[in-house]
Design a protein around this motif. Structure first.
Motif, mmCIF file in Angstrom:
data_model
loop_
_atom_site.group_PDB
_atom_site.id
_atom_site.type_symbol
_atom_site.label_atom_id
_atom_site.label_comp_id
_atom_site.label_asym_id
_atom_site.label_seq_id
_atom_site.Cartn_x
_atom_site.Cartn_y
_atom_site.Cartn_z
ATOM 1 N N LYS A 76 1.017 -1.290 0.156
ATOM 2 C CA LYS A 76 -0.043 0.185 0.004
ATOM 3 C C LYS A 76 1.077 0.974 -0.205
ATOM 4 N N ARG A 77 1.981 1.494 0.776
ATOM 5 C CA ARG A 77 2.987 2.334 0.690
ATOM 6 C C ARG A 77 3.251 2.377 -0.457
ATOM 7 N N GLU A 80 0.614 3.880 -2.811
ATOM 8 C CA GLU A 80 0.607 5.326 -2.822
ATOM 9 C C GLU A 80 2.192 6.331 -3.057
ATOM 10 N N PRO A 84 -1.250 8.130 -5.393
ATOM 11 C CA PRO A 84 -2.225 8.526 -4.434
ATOM 12 C C PRO A 84 -3.345 8.348 -3.994
ATOM 13 N N GLU A 85 -4.094 7.429 -2.993
ATOM 14 C CA GLU A 85 -5.454 8.257 -3.263
ATOM 15 C C GLU A 85 -6.360 7.014 -3.832
ATOM 16 N N ALA A 281 -6.284 5.245 3.480
ATOM 17 C CA ALA A 281 -5.199 5.394 3.272
ATOM 18 C C ALA A 281 -4.298 4.223 4.107
ATOM 19 N N SER A 282 -4.512 3.283 5.388
ATOM 20 C CA SER A 282 -2.832 2.153 5.469
ATOM 21 C C SER A 282 -4.731 1.379 5.181
#
Length: 283
Positions: A76-77, A80, A84-85, A281-282
């Motif tokens: 995920k990081r 992102e 992003p998003e 977001a996480s």
């Protein structure tokens, strides 16, 4: 398939997503390939709880699953940073399950994207009630799968996910010390497990099949020999499920094809799409 799911959903908004996920998984598995099973289990549990919407992830608390969630968050990081998003945790989990199976020699399948994350997490009670437990009978397993539109063939093929990974002693200890009605377990296996799983070691890990880091059909041969670790797995020899066990034990290609088809069907269970849900977001 739900109309909003598509293999090309991120073609314009995050075209590098599959490669990013694949790169992180291969890097992680170079150190510990056992995490593959935990990621596959997370996807299965998430879809069975209330649909493939990422709602189970905030509830993850046990050791091996926590490690799987850590990998999902690492992906995920990385995603992102690039997009992003844009990509949901539910889609990351669905793709990661496939890449995890491939990494251990298993089949590939088409992953459809477009799921959004549920802003509410699954309650612990709902998750426990929905997910097939290792103590279910063949009849109960059938009921759980049929309720979600999955066939008996899907049931047996997806149970083959236990070709990889491990299970803690408490998940099958009733077979060893209490006796389970309708159970059949190889005496030599039972003796070995009794020594490895005394009541004082409920969390000790045991391999689910003879080749826990290779995705293959040895799992079904173990079922045929009454050498399944879990009661629910041994139940696959009951009634008309036994025919599928024999087919997959005799033919790994047939198993891999059926498993891939079952994963596609499971990945379509009640996703949140369109304007529903969110991009977490996480995870």
């Amino acid at each position: 398939m739900p109309s909003e799911l598509s293999t090309s959903f991120y073609a314009n908004t995050c075209p590098d997503f599959p490669q990013i996920a694949r790169s992180v998984i291969r890097s992680e598995f170079a150190n510990d390939s056992r995490s593959s099973a935990s990621i596959l289990k997370l996807h299965f549990r998430d879809c069975f709880a209330q649909g493939c919407d990422g709602s189970l992830l905030p509830q993850v608390g046990d050791g091996r699953s926590t490690k799987g969630l850590k990998i999902i968050n690492n992906i995920k990081r990385a995603v992102e940073t690039s997009c992003p998003e844009t990509v949901s945790c539910a889609d990351i989990l669905a793709l990661s399950a496939r890449e995890s199976v491939i990494a251990l020699g298993g089949p590939s399948w088409t992953v459809e994207f477009g799921r959004r994350d549920n802003p509410s997490s699954t309650s612990v009670a709902a998750a426990v009630d929905a997910i097939p437990s290792p103590n279910l009978t063949a009849t109960q397993l059938n009921e759980r799968f049929q309720k979600r539109g999955l066939s008996k063939r899907d049931l047996v093929a997806l149970s083959g996910g236990h070709s990889i990974g491990q299970a803690q002693c408490f998940t099958f200890s009733a077979r060893l010390f209490n006796g389970t009605t309708g159970d059949s377990i190889d005496p030599a296996l039972k003796s070995r497990l009794e020594k490895n799983c005394p009541p004082t070691a409920p969390n000790r890990l045991n391999n689910l099949d003879p080749s826990p880091t290779t995705f293959d059909n040895l799992y079904f041969r173990a079922v045929q020999a009454n050498q399944s670790l879990l009661f629910s797995d041994q139940q696959l020899l009951q009634s008309d499920l036994a025919g599928f066990v024999k087919e997959f034990a005799d033919n790994q290609k047939a198993f891999c094809t059926a498993f891939a088809n079952g994963m596609i069907k499971m990945g379509r269970l009640s996703p949140l799409t369109g304007g529903h849900g969110e991009i977490r977001a996480s995870c």
